[in-house]
Design a protein around this motif. Structure first.
Motif, short mmCIF file in Angstrom:
data_model
loop_
_atom_site.label_atom_id
_atom_site.label_comp_id
_atom_site.label_asym_id
_atom_site.label_seq_id
_atom_site.Cartn_x
_atom_site.Cartn_y
_atom_site.Cartn_z
N ALA A 1 -8.99 9.86 -9.62
CA ALA A 1 -10.12 9.08 -9.12
C ALA A 1 -10.69 8.18 -10.21
CB ALA A 1 -11.20 10.01 -8.58
N PHE A 2 -10.82 8.73 -11.42
CA PHE A 2 -11.33 7.93 -12.52
C PHE A 2 -10.41 6.74 -12.79
CE2 PHE A 2 -10.58 6.83 -16.96
CZ PHE A 2 -11.79 6.23 -17.25
N HIS A 3 -9.12 6.99 -12.91
CA HIS A 3 -8.16 5.93 -13.23
C HIS A 3 -8.22 4.82 -12.19
CE1 HIS A 3 -4.40 4.64 -15.31
NE2 HIS A 3 -4.19 4.04 -14.15
N LEU A 4 -8.28 5.19 -10.94
CA LEU A 4 -8.32 4.19 -9.87
C LEU A 4 -9.59 3.36 -9.92
CD1 LEU A 4 -6.96 6.48 -7.03
CD2 LEU A 4 -5.87 4.36 -7.79
N ARG A 5 -10.74 4.01 -10.01
CA ARG A 5 -12.01 3.28 -10.01
C ARG A 5 -12.10 2.37 -11.24
NH1 ARG A 5 -15.05 5.28 -5.94
NH2 ARG A 5 -14.71 7.46 -5.34
N TYR A 6 -11.69 2.88 -12.38
CA TYR A 6 -11.75 2.08 -13.61
C TYR A 6 -10.88 0.84 -13.48
CZ TYR A 6 -11.96 1.08 -18.62
OH TYR A 6 -12.17 0.48 -19.84
N HIS A 7 -9.68 1.01 -12.96
CA HIS A 7 -8.75 -0.11 -12.89
C HIS A 7 -9.12 -1.10 -11.78
CE1 HIS A 7 -6.54 2.29 -15.71
NE2 HIS A 7 -5.57 1.41 -15.77
N MET A 8 -9.73 -0.63 -10.71
CA MET A 8 -10.15 -1.56 -9.67
C MET A 8 -11.33 -2.43 -10.10
SD MET A 8 -9.75 0.33 -5.96
CE MET A 8 -10.38 1.96 -6.39
N THR A 9 -12.07 -2.00 -11.11
CA THR A 9 -13.24 -2.76 -11.55
C THR A 9 -13.01 -3.52 -12.86
OG1 THR A 9 -14.09 -0.76 -12.65
CG2 THR A 9 -14.88 -1.21 -10.42
N ARG A 10 -11.86 -3.34 -13.49
CA ARG A 10 -11.56 -4.04 -14.75
C ARG A 10 -10.13 -4.58 -14.73
NH1 ARG A 10 -14.94 -2.73 -19.28
NH2 ARG A 10 -13.14 -2.98 -20.65
N MET A 11 -9.79 -5.28 -13.66
CA MET A 11 -8.41 -5.70 -13.47
C MET A 11 -7.94 -6.69 -14.53
SD MET A 11 -7.74 -5.79 -9.35
CE MET A 11 -9.06 -6.93 -8.97
N ALA A 12 -8.81 -7.56 -14.99
CA ALA A 12 -8.42 -8.54 -16.01
C ALA A 12 -8.10 -7.83 -17.32
CB ALA A 12 -9.53 -9.57 -16.22
N HIS A 13 -8.95 -6.88 -17.72
CA HIS A 13 -8.70 -6.13 -18.95
C HIS A 13 -7.41 -5.32 -18.85
CE1 HIS A 13 -13.03 -6.96 -19.28
NE2 HIS A 13 -12.89 -6.79 -20.58
#
Length: 239
Positions: free
Chosen positions: A93-105
């Motif tokens: 869940a953490f990995h998904l939420r983090y990556h959905m909100t910081r796609m450019a990074h």
């Protein structure tokens, strides 16, 4: 690497980083020029060197900051959770939420690592491996406890992270499914893969005589039964 600067300078340095993320994401590291970067933040090109020695150090700063933030926040989310299944769900869940909100990074960290000089790349790769080991240890512990059916935790780690990170390739905010719904779907896939086939999957793979009565009753038992079944079907005209 960023130089030591005061509070106003720190704000300017952060503005340069954010502009760098935007331009590298849009044009790619090699195509982005320092002149473009300076114009984006309203500076003269020469003023950039007060904050970053060169374009390479700016890229390193962006990627390293991303990996340190990713690792630190993952460790914080997992802190105090000991059950392997709960840890796997939390990590996913953490990995998904983090990556959905910081796609450019995420894109820059994954695609532009090739543009880092050897010394800088080694630092980033070490951080990446620390992050991967979080998941690998979860899978290894779960397998030892009999919770997961994972024979190769390292391979499973690469597979799971690749699948979860792949959401960045197509996810867009405001789509048909919310982030919560997507997290539930993806986490379910990860858990199912780690824990092994559920009852429905297991029934499909068992010999006929070992299947539940309901499933066995629904299957033709011999060739004559199958032939009768085919003969009873309505015939359709061929094109």
């Amino acid at each position: 690497m960023a130089r030591t600067i005061g509070s106003n300078g720190a704000r300017t340095a952060e503005a340069i980083r954010q502009a760098g993320v935007k331009l590298i994401y849009k044009h790619g590291y090699e195509a982005m020029s320092l002149r473009q970067l300076a114009a984006e933040v309203g500076l003269q090109s020469g003023s950039l060197y007060k904050y970053f020695e060169n374009k390479q150090n700016l890229l390193f700063d962006i990627v390293r900051d991303h990996m340190e933030d990713l690792l630190g926040k993952a460790e914080a989310d997992l802190a105090g959770i000991t059950d392997p299944l709960a840890r796997l769900k939390t990590f996913s869940a953490f990995h998904l939420r983090y990556h959905m909100t910081r796609m450019a990074h995420v894109f820059i960290a994954n695609m532009e690592i090739r543009s880092l000089e050897d010394e800088h790349r080694a630092v980033v790769v070490a951080l990446r491996r620390r992050y991967e080991r979080l998941l690998e240890e979860i899978l290894r512990q779960g397998a030892e406890d009999g919770v997961f059916q994972v024979s190769e935790p390292k391979v499973a780690t690469y597979a799971i992270i690749s699948m979860l990170t792949g959401i960045c390739m197509w996810y867009r905010p405001g789509g048909r499914l919310s982030q919560d719904e997507l997290v539930e779907i993806y986490t379910g896939l990860v858990v199912d893969g780690a824990t092994g086939p559920g009852p429905a999957t297991a029934a499909r793979t068992l010999p006929l005589e070992a299947r539940p009565l309901e499933a066995a009753a629904a299957q033709p038992r011999d060739s004559s039964t199958r032939a009768k079944s085919r003969a009873a079907r309505p015939k359709t005209a061929r094109a």
